[in-house]
Design an enzyme around this catalytic site. Structure first.
Site, short mmCIF file in Angstrom:
data_model
loop_
_atom_site.label_atom_id
_atom_site.label_comp_id
_atom_site.label_asym_id
_atom_site.label_seq_id
_atom_site.Cartn_x
_atom_site.Cartn_y
_atom_site.Cartn_z
N GLY A 165 0.82 -1.44 0.01
CA GLY A 165 -0.08 0.01 -0.07
C GLY A 165 0.77 1.18 -0.10
CD GLU A 200 -2.27 -0.79 -12.49
OE1 GLU A 200 -1.45 -1.97 -12.96
OE2 GLU A 200 -3.13 -0.82 -11.60
CE LYS A 201 -11.73 3.83 -15.25
NZ LYS A 201 -12.25 5.37 -15.29
CG LEU A 203 -10.58 -1.58 -11.48
CD1 LEU A 203 -10.43 -2.87 -11.55
CD2 LEU A 203 -11.47 -1.15 -12.54
CG HIS A 235 -3.52 -0.60 -0.08
ND1 HIS A 235 -4.51 -0.89 -1.23
CD2 HIS A 235 -3.81 0.67 0.33
CE1 HIS A 235 -5.08 0.52 -1.57
NE2 HIS A 235 -4.31 1.37 -0.83
CG ASN A 289 2.89 -11.35 -3.68
OD1 ASN A 289 3.35 -10.24 -3.94
ND2 ASN A 289 1.64 -11.05 -3.68
NE ARG A 291 5.79 -12.28 -0.69
CZ ARG A 291 4.52 -12.23 -0.13
NH1 ARG A 291 3.64 -13.29 0.31
NH2 ARG A 291 3.92 -11.08 -0.37
#
Length: 449
Positions: A165, A200-201, A203, A235, A289, A291
């Site tokens: 975040g 980015e857009k 949402l 986040h 990710n 991992r």
């Protein structure tokens, strides 16, 4: 198969890896800071090595000390868990240079997916749907405004090297854009040493859906279904479940196949999670990710597959133990992350656990490294443990979760248990009717009670 694994982590994930190694007959080496002398994984490991003082930079992030611990103990492999060095490509390279097996992806794949811009380019090339946005880093404000006008407001400015975040700012209008760019760059530079940002857009009401993938590095890859991680605060995931209450079997199958095919083409090795925002029936890639995830137990619950066993097998060159056709999805699972935090302010609450009782019974699992009398140190994350429940369907799973939350006792420190006891009885949560903004609104009195 590797013979001796050094676990380069702490807490519940170190204990989780240790248990998998024991089941496979592999010797274990725990590393620890001086603050973790009495940690459960240190007590249970075959050997332990102190690698430094409490600060992470001097211990769990100290690569020379970890390599030295491998040499002292004779470990031939390192499992990084999650966090700390788990997605550090330089660490993987150094281990390889010392003839040590890194139980994870290749350093090249870590680098590709660690750079959010390159990850998006790669995802698009591999046929994974992506969020509309800039093709790369945006350095000029005029260019950022042009891109934002093109894809339409609101937009989100993100740090290229970001995570958790940090370095993320939403701009709802052109007037917001300059401030969002400046703030995101400052946060990114301070947190990651790299102030590159992209656009980015944004949402409005998406869910957070992630797909668990596994590859053998030779072109064989599978998916193990999806997890819904939409209940988040700042986040950070709080509650995860599999399967998602929002997806149909057809959507589940389609996105799983897209991800498995992409990993096959990439010749990806080991465990990985491809994360999406999902809105109005469409998936939009946000990151991968490279991992094991904190929430991996819910996938284990519905598939019966031990993901750490698979990691060790693949790292040892033995390949995957199952094919896609052999995977059977069964029931529903939910995980709650129980933290040593004030349930209202979420301020950390380190201290001594004066009484601890874990819940039990059919379908209940607790992944935790704490015990009665254990002191939670103030130097690391506040996770006490993870409560995972499994049922034949979501209704049974919620019933079992309610019972388990009634049973668990953690005294001596403040915890987030009251939050989960509220959530399990909330009508929206019970119906699976929430998005990534729902919990923040609920905590400020904006969501339905």
């Amino acid at each position: 198969m590797v013979k001796k694994v050094l676990i380069a982590n702490r807490g519940e994930i170190a204990l989780r890896v240790l248990r998998a190694c024991k089941e496979l007959g592999i010797s274990t080496v725990a590393v620890h800071s001086t603050a973790d002398n009495a940690a459960m994984h240190v007590r249970l490991a075959d050997e332990s090595v102190c690698i430094g003082p409490p600060p992470s930079r001097d211990s769990y992030l100290n690569i020379p000390s970890i390599v030295a611990a491998c040499e002292i103990s004779g470990a031939d492999a390192v499992h990084p868990g999650y966090g700390f060095l788990s997605e550090n490509a330089r660490f993987a390279d150094i281990l390889d240079a010392h003839g040590l097996t890194f139980i994870g992806p290749t350093a090249d794949h870590i680098r590709i997916m660690g750079d959010k811009i390159e990850a998006k380019r790669t995802a698009k090339r591999l046929g994974i749907p992506v969020v509309p946005g800039s093709a790369g880093a945006v350095t000029e404000d005029t260019e950022a405004l042009r891109i934002a006008d093109e894809i339409g407001f609101p937009v989100i400015v993100k740090a290229s090297a970001g995570g958790g975040g940090r370095g993320m700012k939403v701009a709802k209008t052109r007037e917001d854009m300059v401030v969002a760019l400046q703030t995101a760059r400052q946060e990114a530079g301070a947190a990651f040493g790299d102030d590159a940002v992209y656009i980015e857009k944004y949402l409005e009401k998406p869910r957070h859906i992630e797909v668990q993938v596994f590859g053998d590095g030779a072109g064989n890859a599978i998916h193990l279904g999806e997890r819904d991680c939409s209940l988040q605060r700042r986040h950070q995931k709080v509650w995860e479940e599999a399967n998602s209450p929002a997806l149909s079997p057809e959507q589940r199958k389609r996105i799983g196949e897209i991800c498995a095919n992409a990993m096959s083409e990439l010749r990806y090795r080991g465990a990985g999670t491809i994360e999406f925002l999902y809105e109005n029936g469409e998936f939009y890639f946000i990151e991968m990710n490279t991992r094991l995830q904190v929430e991996h137990p819910v996938t284990e619950a519905i598939t019966g597959i031990d993901l750490v066993h698979e990691q060790i097998r693949v790292a040892s060159g033995e390949g995957l133990s199952v094919t896609q056709d052999e995977i059977v999805f069964s029931g529903h699972a939910i995980e709650c992350r129980i933290n040593a935090e004030d349930p209202r302010t979420f301020a950390p609450s380190p201290g001594k656990i004066t009484y601890y009782h874990a819940p039990g019974g059919l379908g209940v699992r607790v992944d935790s490294g704490v015990y009665q009398g254990y002191s939670i140190p103030p130097y690391y994350d506040s996770l006490i443990g993870k409560l995972i429940v499994h049922g034949r369907n979501r209704a049974e799973c919620m019933m079992r979760l309610r019972r388990a939350l009634d049973e668990i006792v953690v005294d001596g420190v403040k915890t987030t248990l009251p939050l989960f006891r509220d959530l399990v009885d909330n009508p929206d949560v019970g119906a699976g009717n929430y998005d990534i903004h729902w919990l923040e609104k609920y905590l400020t009195g904006g969501a339905k009670a």
